[in-house]
Structure formats: structure tokens, C-alpha cells
Design a protein around this motif. Structure first.
Motif, PDB file in Angstrom:
ATOM      1  N   ALA A  87      69.709   0.622  76.296  1.00  0.00           N
ATOM      2  CA  ALA A  87      70.832   0.298  75.405  1.00  0.00           C
ATOM      3  C   ALA A  87      70.464  -0.867  74.480  1.00  0.00           C
ATOM      4  CB  ALA A  87      72.067  -0.050  76.236  1.00  0.00           C
ATOM      5  N   GLU A  88      69.758  -1.861  75.043  1.00  0.00           N
ATOM      6  CA  GLU A  88      69.351  -2.999  74.220  1.00  0.00           C
ATOM      7  C   GLU A  88      68.381  -2.594  73.124  1.00  0.00           C
ATOM      8  OE1 GLU A  88      67.823  -6.452  76.317  1.00  0.00           O
ATOM      9  OE2 GLU A  88      69.472  -6.235  77.772  1.00  0.00           O
ATOM     10  N   ALA A  89      67.526  -1.631  73.449  1.00  0.00           N
ATOM     11  CA  ALA A  89      66.476  -1.256  72.504  1.00  0.00           C
ATOM     12  C   ALA A  89      66.946  -0.223  71.477  1.00  0.00           C
ATOM     13  CB  ALA A  89      65.267  -0.695  73.263  1.00  0.00           C
ATOM     14  N   TRP A  90      68.098   0.359  71.706  1.00  0.00           N
ATOM     15  CA  TRP A  90      68.487   1.522  70.903  1.00  0.00           C
ATOM     16  C   TRP A  90      68.634   1.210  69.422  1.00  0.00           C
ATOM     17  CZ3 TRP A  90      67.985   6.273  70.191  1.00  0.00           C
ATOM     18  CH2 TRP A  90      68.829   6.980  69.338  1.00  0.00           C
ATOM     19  N   THR A  91      69.235   0.070  69.097  1.00  0.00           N
ATOM     20  CA  THR A  91      69.478  -0.242  67.691  1.00  0.00           C
ATOM     21  C   THR A  91      68.167  -0.232  66.901  1.00  0.00           C
ATOM     22  OG1 THR A  91      71.229  -1.678  68.471  1.00  0.00           O
ATOM     23  CG2 THR A  91      70.676  -1.828  66.147  1.00  0.00           C
ATOM     24  N   GLY A  92      67.122  -0.796  67.512  1.00  0.00           N
ATOM     25  CA  GLY A  92      65.829  -0.805  66.840  1.00  0.00           C
ATOM     26  C   GLY A  92      65.143   0.538  66.858  1.00  0.00           C
ATOM     27  N   ALA A  93      65.418   1.333  67.874  1.00  0.00           N
ATOM     28  CA  ALA A  93      64.678   2.580  68.049  1.00  0.00           C
ATOM     29  C   ALA A  93      65.260   3.732  67.236  1.00  0.00           C
ATOM     30  CB  ALA A  93      64.660   2.966  69.530  1.00  0.00           C
ATOM     31  N   GLU A  94      66.545   3.673  66.972  1.00  0.00           N
ATOM     32  CA  GLU A  94      67.182   4.813  66.306  1.00  0.00           C
ATOM     33  C   GLU A  94      66.515   5.149  64.974  1.00  0.00           C
ATOM     34  OE1 GLU A  94      69.264   5.345  63.598  1.00  0.00           O
ATOM     35  OE2 GLU A  94      69.980   7.343  64.172  1.00  0.00           O
ATOM     36  N   LEU A 117      64.066   7.421  76.059  1.00  0.00           N
ATOM     37  CA  LEU A 117      64.548   7.017  77.386  1.00  0.00           C
ATOM     38  C   LEU A 117      63.391   6.869  78.381  1.00  0.00           C
ATOM     39  CD1 LEU A 117      67.808   9.132  77.954  1.00  0.00           C
ATOM     40  CD2 LEU A 117      67.609   6.743  77.222  1.00  0.00           C
ATOM     41  N   ALA A 118      62.376   7.710  78.233  1.00  0.00           N
ATOM     42  CA  ALA A 118      61.267   7.692  79.192  1.00  0.00           C
ATOM     43  C   ALA A 118      60.591   6.319  79.246  1.00  0.00           C
ATOM     44  CB  ALA A 118      60.238   8.766  78.830  1.00  0.00           C
ATOM     45  N   ARG A 119      60.646   5.602  78.134  1.00  0.00           N
ATOM     46  CA  ARG A 119      60.063   4.251  78.132  1.00  0.00           C
ATOM     47  C   ARG A 119      60.721   3.355  79.174  1.00  0.00           C
ATOM     48  NH1 ARG A 119      60.961   1.658  72.612  1.00  0.00           N
ATOM     49  NH2 ARG A 119      59.929  -0.078  73.647  1.00  0.00           N
ATOM     50  N   PHE A 120      61.969   3.655  79.509  1.00  0.00           N
ATOM     51  CA  PHE A 120      62.736   2.755  80.370  1.00  0.00           C
ATOM     52  C   PHE A 120      62.912   3.306  81.781  1.00  0.00           C
ATOM     53  CE2 PHE A 120      63.899   2.277  75.928  1.00  0.00           C
ATOM     54  CZ  PHE A 120      63.478   0.966  75.732  1.00  0.00           C
ATOM     55  N   VAL A 121      62.048   4.218  82.145  1.00  0.00           N
ATOM     56  CA  VAL A 121      62.022   4.677  83.527  1.00  0.00           C
ATOM     57  C   VAL A 121      61.114   3.724  84.298  1.00  0.00           C
ATOM     58  CG1 VAL A 121      61.321   6.525  85.088  1.00  0.00           C
ATOM     59  CG2 VAL A 121      62.472   7.081  82.934  1.00  0.00           C
ATOM     60  N   GLU A 122      61.664   3.078  85.322  1.00  0.00           N
ATOM     61  CA  GLU A 122      60.895   2.100  86.089  1.00  0.00           C
ATOM     62  C   GLU A 122      59.891   2.798  86.983  1.00  0.00           C
ATOM     63  OE1 GLU A 122      63.719  -0.254  88.147  1.00  0.00           O
ATOM     64  OE2 GLU A 122      64.207  -1.471  86.392  1.00  0.00           O
ATOM     65  N   GLN A 123      58.700   2.242  86.994  1.00  0.00           N
ATOM     66  CA  GLN A 123      57.627   2.934  87.691  1.00  0.00           C
ATOM     67  C   GLN A 123      57.810   2.928  89.207  1.00  0.00           C
ATOM     68  OE1 GLN A 123      53.731   1.685  86.332  1.00  0.00           O
ATOM     69  NE2 GLN A 123      52.763   3.201  87.658  1.00  0.00           N
ATOM     70  N   GLU A 124      58.366   1.852  89.756  1.00  0.00           N
ATOM     71  CA  GLU A 124      58.494   1.763  91.209  1.00  0.00           C
ATOM     72  C   GLU A 124      59.586   2.697  91.717  1.00  0.00           C
ATOM     73  OE1 GLU A 124      58.935  -0.990  89.165  1.00  0.00           O
ATOM     74  OE2 GLU A 124      56.776  -1.369  89.158  1.00  0.00           O
ATOM     75  N   THR A 125      60.706   2.684  91.027  1.00  0.00           N
ATOM     76  CA  THR A 125      61.866   3.418  91.534  1.00  0.00           C
ATOM     77  C   THR A 125      62.033   4.791  90.904  1.00  0.00           C
ATOM     78  OG1 THR A 125      63.268   2.468  89.818  1.00  0.00           O
ATOM     79  CG2 THR A 125      63.097   1.251  91.885  1.00  0.00           C
ATOM     80  N   THR A 162      62.963   8.582  61.692  1.00  0.00           N
ATOM     81  CA  THR A 162      61.775   8.706  60.844  1.00  0.00           C
ATOM     82  C   THR A 162      60.786   9.712  61.440  1.00  0.00           C
ATOM     83  OG1 THR A 162      62.031   6.413  60.172  1.00  0.00           O
ATOM     84  CG2 THR A 162      59.908   7.436  59.729  1.00  0.00           C
ATOM     85  N   ALA A 163      60.607   9.631  62.748  1.00  0.00           N
ATOM     86  CA  ALA A 163      59.688  10.567  63.415  1.00  0.00           C
ATOM     87  C   ALA A 163      60.147  11.994  63.177  1.00  0.00           C
ATOM     88  CB  ALA A 163      59.630  10.264  64.914  1.00  0.00           C
ATOM     89  N   TRP A 164      61.438  12.185  63.268  1.00  0.00           N
ATOM     90  CA  TRP A 164      61.976  13.528  63.077  1.00  0.00           C
ATOM     91  C   TRP A 164      61.785  13.987  61.640  1.00  0.00           C
ATOM     92  CZ3 TRP A 164      66.136  15.393  60.147  1.00  0.00           C
ATOM     93  CH2 TRP A 164      66.497  16.706  60.425  1.00  0.00           C
ATOM     94  N   GLN A 165      62.051  13.089  60.687  1.00  0.00           N
ATOM     95  CA  GLN A 165      61.899  13.456  59.281  1.00  0.00           C
ATOM     96  C   GLN A 165      60.449  13.783  58.959  1.00  0.00           C
ATOM     97  OE1 GLN A 165      63.816  10.028  57.689  1.00  0.00           O
ATOM     98  NE2 GLN A 165      65.774  11.073  57.360  1.00  0.00           N
ATOM     99  N   GLN A 166      59.521  12.999  59.520  1.00  0.00           N
ATOM    100  CA  GLN A 166      58.106  13.273  59.278  1.00  0.00           C
ATOM    101  C   GLN A 166      57.715  14.624  59.853  1.00  0.00           C
ATOM    102  OE1 GLN A 166      55.918   9.964  60.825  1.00  0.00           O
ATOM    103  NE2 GLN A 166      56.230   8.714  58.993  1.00  0.00           N
ATOM    104  N   ALA A 167      58.231  14.900  61.042  1.00  0.00           N
ATOM    105  CA  ALA A 167      57.896  16.170  61.686  1.00  0.00           C
ATOM    106  C   ALA A 167      58.387  17.336  60.850  1.00  0.00           C
ATOM    107  CB  ALA A 167      58.501  16.214  63.087  1.00  0.00           C
ATOM    108  N   VAL A 168      59.554  17.165  60.248  1.00  0.00           N
ATOM    109  CA  VAL A 168      60.140  18.263  59.487  1.00  0.00           C
ATOM    110  C   VAL A 168      59.472  18.425  58.126  1.00  0.00           C
ATOM    111  CG1 VAL A 168      62.247  19.125  58.436  1.00  0.00           C
ATOM    112  CG2 VAL A 168      62.335  17.997  60.649  1.00  0.00           C
TER     113      VAL A 168
END
Ligand SMILES: [Zn+2]
Length: 244
Positions: free
Chosen positions: A176-183, A159-167, A188-194
Motif C-alpha cells: 500500500a505504501e509503495a502503490w502511489t509510486g508504482a502505479e 504485489l509479488a515484491r511484497f511477499v515475505e520470503q520467510e512466511t 507505463t509498462a503496459w503502454q510500452q507493451a501495447v
């Protein structure tokens, strides 16, 4: 070593203490024995080695991170407040020093570190569908009726990626648009960490909630490490740590 030093200081200076062990007020002379000086030297050496080791670990981790990009968005956190609340753990890990090092290397690579205030974003409570789920610090998983299920810290980072810098507001539509690709990336990040713990030489903090499976099948009742207290975020300037 600090306890030893304290015992030696008391033994060398009994006249400076009341019978109940408290220090007398006023100007005092402090004597230091040879053994006590040795203890002090040893303590300083331990602290020096600890700081050097921490610096090298910070440097290594920062190098790994700056290979991944050059603009980093962080929640603006009060590491000082962390230290008050979590004491030794934060003192040892020195998160403030880590962020300074990350900023320095990011900027020297032409990038930057952006710290946004968390008052309006409260990422750990938000879902990109718009729902808000109040969570205790011990709840390490984000599960939402809309179907989103993810480890909480990774989801907040997404989510932090989508925090607008000005506001300094979360742009939920973009998330929401990016979620399908990001999930799958988060999974994977979680599995690697574990699974990669020995290789990376780091263990996950218990607050990561790694013993739970990323299945999404049962959000209720199976939250790992509920006792774990982590240092994930409370607002800058709050006098006392609050669960968010
Ligand atoms: Zn949702």
C-alpha cells in the motif's frame, strides 16, 4: 509431419493393426521404408530447429530481464500441469526451461530466483487494501472499490515484491505504501507493451487484455479477450487446473 509418419508407419506395417486402426497387443516387428525414414529425419530436424530457436529467444529475454535486477520473485507454478491443460502452447514455449535459464543467469550474476508458493498469496485475487476479488482467468484487469485499477498480471507482479520470503505471506502494508509510486510504472509498462510490439518483435498474448484502455472509468463490461485462455497460475500439485 507426425501425421505423415503415422500414415507411413501404418502402410508399412498393416499386420500390426486391427481393422479398426488400433495397434495390436504383444511383441511386433516394425518395418520402416526409405521414405518413412526420410520423414523421420525431417521431423527431427524441425524439432531441433524449433528447440534451438526457442533457446535463443529464451536467452535474449533472460538477458533483458537480468539487466533489470538480480532478485526475481515468481509464483511457484506447476508447468507440468500447464502442459497437461494447455498442451501445445506450453510445449512450444517451455516456461519451465525459461525459469531454469533465468535462475542460472541470475545466480551467476550473484542474484537469485525465489519461487513462493501461491496457496497463501493468491496474488491475482488480492488488492493491497485488503479486499479479495475472485476473478476468472478471463478477467484480465484488477479493479477495486478503493480506486486501484491495473492490468492483472502487472499488478500481481507488483504485489509479488511484497511477499515475505520467510512466511510466504503478502505484506499488504508495504504494498500500500509503495502503490502511489508504482502505479505510473505499471501504467507505463503496459503502454510500452501495447505500443512497442513490432520493435520488441514479440506480440502480447491475448490473455494480456491489451485491447482495453487503462482508464479505470468502466471496470464492468469491457473486459478484453474474454475467450482467451492463458497459463497464468494454478497451484502446484492440483490435479486439475482451476480458475483462480
Ligand atoms: Zn482495493
Amino acid at each position: 509431419m507426425q501425421r505423415k509418419l503415422d500414415r507411413q508407419r501404418r502402410a508399412n506395417n498393416p499386420e500390426n493393426y486391427h481393422a479398426n486402426g488400433t495397434v495390436k497387443l504383444g511383441a511386433k516387428q516394425w518395418k520402416r521404408s526409405k521414405r518413412s525414414q526420410d520423414s523421420l529425419d525431417q521431423l527431427r530436424e524441425i524439432q531441433r530447429r524449433l528447440a534451438a530457436h526457442r533457446k535463443s529467444l529464451h536467452g535474449r529475454l533472460v538477458n533483458e530481464i537480468v539487466e533489470l535486477g538480480n532478485v526475481f520473485k515468481l509464483e511457484k507454478l506447476s508447468y507440468r500441469a500447464f502442459q497437461k491443460e494447455f498442451g501445445r502452447s506450453v510445449g512450444l514455449r517451455a516456461p519451465g526451461g525459461f525459469v531454469s535459464e533465468l535462475r542460472r543467469k541470475a545466480e551467476s550474476a550473484g542474484g537469485k530466483v525465489i519461487e513462493f508458493p501461491i496457496r497463501n498469496t493468491r496474488l491475482s485475487q488480492r488488492c493491497h487494501c485488503g479486499q479479495v476479488h475472485k476473478k476468472r482467468l478471463s478477467e484480465r484487469w484488477q479493479g477495486c472499490a478503493c480506486g486501484v485499477f491495473a492490468q492483472r498480471d502487472l499488478y500481481s507482479a507488483f504485489l509479488a515484491r511484497f511477499v515475505e520470503q520467510e512466511t510466504n505471506q503478502l505484506h499488504a502494508g508495504q504494498a500500500a505504501e509503495a502503490w502511489t509510486g508504482a502505479e505510473p510504472l505499471l501504467r507505463t509498462a503496459w503502454q510500452q507493451a501495447v505500443t512497442n510490439q513490432p520493435a520488441s518483435g514479440r506480440s502480447n498474448p491475448s490473455s494480456f487484455g491489451a485491447t482495453r484502455s487503462w482508464s479505470g472509468s468502466s471496470v464492468e463490461g469491457e473486459i478484453a479477450c474474454t475467450k482467451a485462455r492463458d497459463v497464468v497460475a494454478y497451484p502446484l500439485g492440483t490435479a486439475r487446473a482451476r480458475e483462480r
